[in-house]
Design an enzyme around this catalytic site. Structure first.
Site, PDB file in Angstrom:
ATOM      1  N   GLY A  47       0.684  -1.212   0.062  1.00 51.31           N
ATOM      2  CA  GLY A  47      -0.010  -0.204   0.041  1.00 51.31           C
ATOM      3  C   GLY A  47       0.904   1.279  -0.004  1.00 51.31           C
ATOM      4  O   GLY A  47       0.314   2.348  -0.473  1.00 51.31           O
ATOM      5  N   ASP A 106       1.590   3.355   4.382  1.00 51.41           N
ATOM      6  CA  ASP A 106       0.268   3.816   3.932  1.00 51.41           C
ATOM      7  C   ASP A 106      -0.723   4.516   5.213  1.00 51.41           C
ATOM      8  O   ASP A 106      -0.704   5.576   5.169  1.00 51.41           O
ATOM      9  CB  ASP A 106      -0.500   3.321   2.920  1.00 51.41           C
ATOM     10  CG  ASP A 106      -0.784   2.139   3.266  1.00 51.41           C
ATOM     11  OD1 ASP A 106      -0.614   1.481   4.396  1.00 51.41           O
ATOM     12  OD2 ASP A 106      -1.495   1.451   2.477  1.00 51.41           O
ATOM     13  N   ASP A 109      -3.477   2.134  11.367  1.00 52.89           N
ATOM     14  CA  ASP A 109      -4.758   1.815  11.721  1.00 52.89           C
ATOM     15  C   ASP A 109      -5.001   1.120  12.936  1.00 52.89           C
ATOM     16  O   ASP A 109      -4.593   1.753  13.821  1.00 52.89           O
ATOM     17  CB  ASP A 109      -5.350   0.845  10.306  1.00 52.89           C
ATOM     18  CG  ASP A 109      -6.741   0.799  10.666  1.00 52.89           C
ATOM     19  OD1 ASP A 109      -7.435   1.540  11.305  1.00 52.89           O
ATOM     20  OD2 ASP A 109      -7.387  -0.174  10.067  1.00 52.89           O
ATOM     21  N   LYS A 137      -5.034   6.701  11.409  1.00 56.89           N
ATOM     22  CA  LYS A 137      -6.570   6.604  11.865  1.00 56.89           C
ATOM     23  C   LYS A 137      -6.390   6.442  13.237  1.00 56.89           C
ATOM     24  O   LYS A 137      -6.377   5.320  13.752  1.00 56.89           O
ATOM     25  CB  LYS A 137      -7.288   5.526  11.148  1.00 56.89           C
ATOM     26  CG  LYS A 137      -7.625   5.579   9.824  1.00 56.89           C
ATOM     27  CD  LYS A 137      -8.203   4.384   9.233  1.00 56.89           C
ATOM     28  CE  LYS A 137      -8.691   4.294   7.720  1.00 56.89           C
ATOM     29  NZ  LYS A 137      -9.064   2.942   7.355  1.00 56.89           N
ATOM     30  N   PHE A 158     -13.079   3.712   5.429  1.00 58.13           N
ATOM     31  CA  PHE A 158     -11.902   2.767   4.482  1.00 58.13           C
ATOM     32  C   PHE A 158     -11.709   3.832   3.274  1.00 58.13           C
ATOM     33  O   PHE A 158     -12.418   4.300   2.488  1.00 58.13           O
ATOM     34  CB  PHE A 158     -12.730   1.674   4.142  1.00 58.13           C
ATOM     35  CG  PHE A 158     -11.651   0.754   3.463  1.00 58.13           C
ATOM     36  CD1 PHE A 158     -10.637  -0.224   4.224  1.00 58.13           C
ATOM     37  CD2 PHE A 158     -11.354   0.611   2.295  1.00 58.13           C
ATOM     38  CE1 PHE A 158      -9.900  -1.005   3.642  1.00 58.13           C
ATOM     39  CE2 PHE A 158     -10.405  -0.467   1.880  1.00 58.13           C
ATOM     40  CZ  PHE A 158      -9.645  -0.904   2.409  1.00 58.13           C
ATOM     41  N   VAL A 159     -10.331   3.957   3.004  1.00 52.80           N
ATOM     42  CA  VAL A 159      -9.915   5.014   1.983  1.00 52.80           C
ATOM     43  C   VAL A 159      -9.118   3.960   0.824  1.00 52.80           C
ATOM     44  O   VAL A 159      -8.776   2.986   0.995  1.00 52.80           O
ATOM     45  CB  VAL A 159      -9.194   6.165   2.470  1.00 52.80           C
ATOM     46  CG1 VAL A 159      -9.634   6.850   3.275  1.00 52.80           C
ATOM     47  CG2 VAL A 159      -7.832   5.447   3.113  1.00 52.80           C
ATOM     48  N   ASP A 165      -5.560   0.311  -1.738  1.00 52.88           N
ATOM     49  CA  ASP A 165      -6.693  -0.723  -2.562  1.00 52.88           C
ATOM     50  C   ASP A 165      -7.767  -1.274  -1.845  1.00 52.88           C
ATOM     51  O   ASP A 165      -7.896  -1.219  -0.514  1.00 52.88           O
ATOM     52  CB  ASP A 165      -5.861  -1.923  -3.208  1.00 52.88           C
ATOM     53  CG  ASP A 165      -5.892  -2.783  -1.895  1.00 52.88           C
ATOM     54  OD1 ASP A 165      -5.140  -2.437  -1.051  1.00 52.88           O
ATOM     55  OD2 ASP A 165      -5.874  -4.074  -2.172  1.00 52.88           O
ATOM     56  N   ARG A 171      -5.594   1.682  -6.527  1.00 49.81           N
ATOM     57  CA  ARG A 171      -4.300   1.968  -6.239  1.00 49.81           C
ATOM     58  C   ARG A 171      -3.806   3.046  -7.244  1.00 49.81           C
ATOM     59  O   ARG A 171      -2.693   4.045  -6.779  1.00 49.81           O
ATOM     60  CB  ARG A 171      -3.314   0.757  -6.403  1.00 49.81           C
ATOM     61  CG  ARG A 171      -3.502  -0.207  -5.446  1.00 49.81           C
ATOM     62  CD  ARG A 171      -2.108  -1.179  -5.332  1.00 49.81           C
ATOM     63  NE  ARG A 171      -2.479  -2.435  -4.562  1.00 49.81           N
ATOM     64  CZ  ARG A 171      -2.517  -2.657  -3.423  1.00 49.81           C
ATOM     65  NH1 ARG A 171      -2.112  -1.609  -2.536  1.00 49.81           N
ATOM     66  NH2 ARG A 171      -2.782  -3.972  -2.807  1.00 49.81           N
TER      67      ARG A 171
HETATM   68  P1  IMP Z   1      -3.090  -1.785  10.831  1.00 46.22           P
HETATM   69  O1  IMP Z   1      -2.003  -3.092  10.843  1.00 46.22           O
HETATM   70  O2  IMP Z   1      -4.168  -2.272  11.240  1.00 46.22           O
HETATM   71  O3  IMP Z   1      -2.364  -0.662  11.378  1.00 46.22           O
HETATM   72  O4  IMP Z   1      -3.117  -1.740   9.094  1.00 46.22           O
HETATM   73  C1  IMP Z   1      -2.262  -0.932   8.483  1.00 46.22           C
HETATM   74  C2  IMP Z   1      -2.515  -1.756   7.280  1.00 46.22           C
HETATM   75  O5  IMP Z   1      -3.857  -2.130   6.820  1.00 46.22           O
HETATM   76  C3  IMP Z   1      -2.267  -0.690   6.042  1.00 46.22           C
HETATM   77  O6  IMP Z   1      -0.835  -0.797   5.561  1.00 46.22           O
HETATM   78  C4  IMP Z   1      -3.075  -0.932   5.194  1.00 46.22           C
HETATM   79  O7  IMP Z   1      -2.458  -1.512   3.912  1.00 46.22           O
HETATM   80  C5  IMP Z   1      -4.233  -1.585   5.502  1.00 46.22           C
HETATM   81  N1  IMP Z   1      -5.321  -0.500   5.430  1.00 46.22           N
HETATM   82  C6  IMP Z   1      -5.852  -0.019   6.909  1.00 46.22           C
HETATM   83  N2  IMP Z   1      -6.791   0.663   6.388  1.00 46.22           N
HETATM   84  C7  IMP Z   1      -7.023   0.874   5.261  1.00 46.22           C
HETATM   85  C8  IMP Z   1      -7.944   1.550   4.343  1.00 46.22           C
HETATM   86  O8  IMP Z   1      -8.840   2.481   4.835  1.00 46.22           O
HETATM   87  N3  IMP Z   1      -7.667   1.585   3.019  1.00 46.22           N
HETATM   88  C9  IMP Z   1      -6.847   0.531   2.465  1.00 46.22           C
HETATM   89  N4  IMP Z   1      -5.777  -0.046   3.271  1.00 46.22           N
HETATM   90  C10 IMP Z   1      -6.084  -0.053   4.723  1.00 46.22           C
HETATM   91 MG    MG Z   2      -0.249  -1.826   3.791  1.00 47.71          MG
END
Ligand code: IMP
Ligand code: MG
Length: 181
Positions: A47, A106, A109, A137, A158-159, A165, A171
């Site tokens: 991403g 990217d 979250d 986020k 969700f973006v 993607d 993308r």
């Molecule tokens: P985390 O491990 O939950 O912090 O997630 C991070 C990963 O989830 C990022 O590197 C993104 O690839 C994916 N992700 C989280 N939110 C989104 C979204 O809104 N759109 C697309 N990918 C997301």
């Molecule tokens: Mg990612």
């Protein structure tokens, strides 16, 4: 303003290409001011590849000459929800021991992906691990981690676009947006 290219759902723009470019220039100056020698940039695939490409050239404009190596991880998701496990899909080729590393992702979250990458690189003996994400986020964290550099705080939606993607689509969009129809 919804973007309605052929064959595409309507996308509402959240961050324009211009606003992203402006933030990247500021972030790059901030990172350059850290004066990290032998900097290794580690984008987390997939991403972050567009953001990392632009930030890398921003770092060049800010006077840096970093090396680059990629880490690909899967943070398992059920549709758009994280389920908590992170695996390495493609490991780094370069040795990070003693080096200053800039990890780029990217979206921050739940925090599991960035925490996993940061801990992995620190455990391999990096001198310093600095983190930079395009979007934060903040309200969705499952593990306690903050990024050192954030382009934008993002609402908990969700973006897609600018490398990000939904089921491998969107993308290519030059902006960050969300699907509205
Ligand atoms: P985390 O491990 O939950 O912090 O997630 C991070 C990963 O989830 C990022 O590197 C993104 O690839 C994916 N992700 C989280 N939110 C989104 C979204 O809104 N759109 C697309 N990918 C997301
Ligand atoms: Mg990612």
């Amino acid at each position: 303003m919804p973007d309605s290219a052929p064959g595409m759902e309507a996308i509402e723009v959240i961050y324009t290409a211009e606003s992203i470019a402006d933030r990247i220039a500021v972030l790059a100056e901030g990172i350059a001011a850290l004066k990290l020698d032998r900097l290794l940039v580690v984008p987390i695939l997939t991403g972050s590849f567009v953001f990392a490409g632009d930030l890398l050239r921003g770092l060049h404009r800010a006077g840096l000459a970093p090396e680059v190596d990629f880490l690909s991880v899967s943070s398992y998701r059920d549709g758009t929800k994280s389920v908590g496990k992170v695996d390495i899909l493609r490991d780094l080729k370069l040795d990070v021991a003693g080096r200053n590393v800039l990890v780029i992702d990217d979206i921050l979250d739940t925090g599991r992906t960035l925490a996993f990458a940061k801990d992995l690189i620190a455990a391999r003996g990096a001198a310093q691990v600095v983190t930079c994400v395009l979007l934060d986020k903040k309200t969705r964290r499952a593990v306690a981690i903050e990024a050192d550099y954030v382009a934008f705080e993002c609402p908990p939606v969700f973006v897609v676009g600018y490398g990000m993607d939904l089921a491998s689509r969107f993308r290519e969009l030059p902006f960050v947006g969300r699907i509205v129809g």
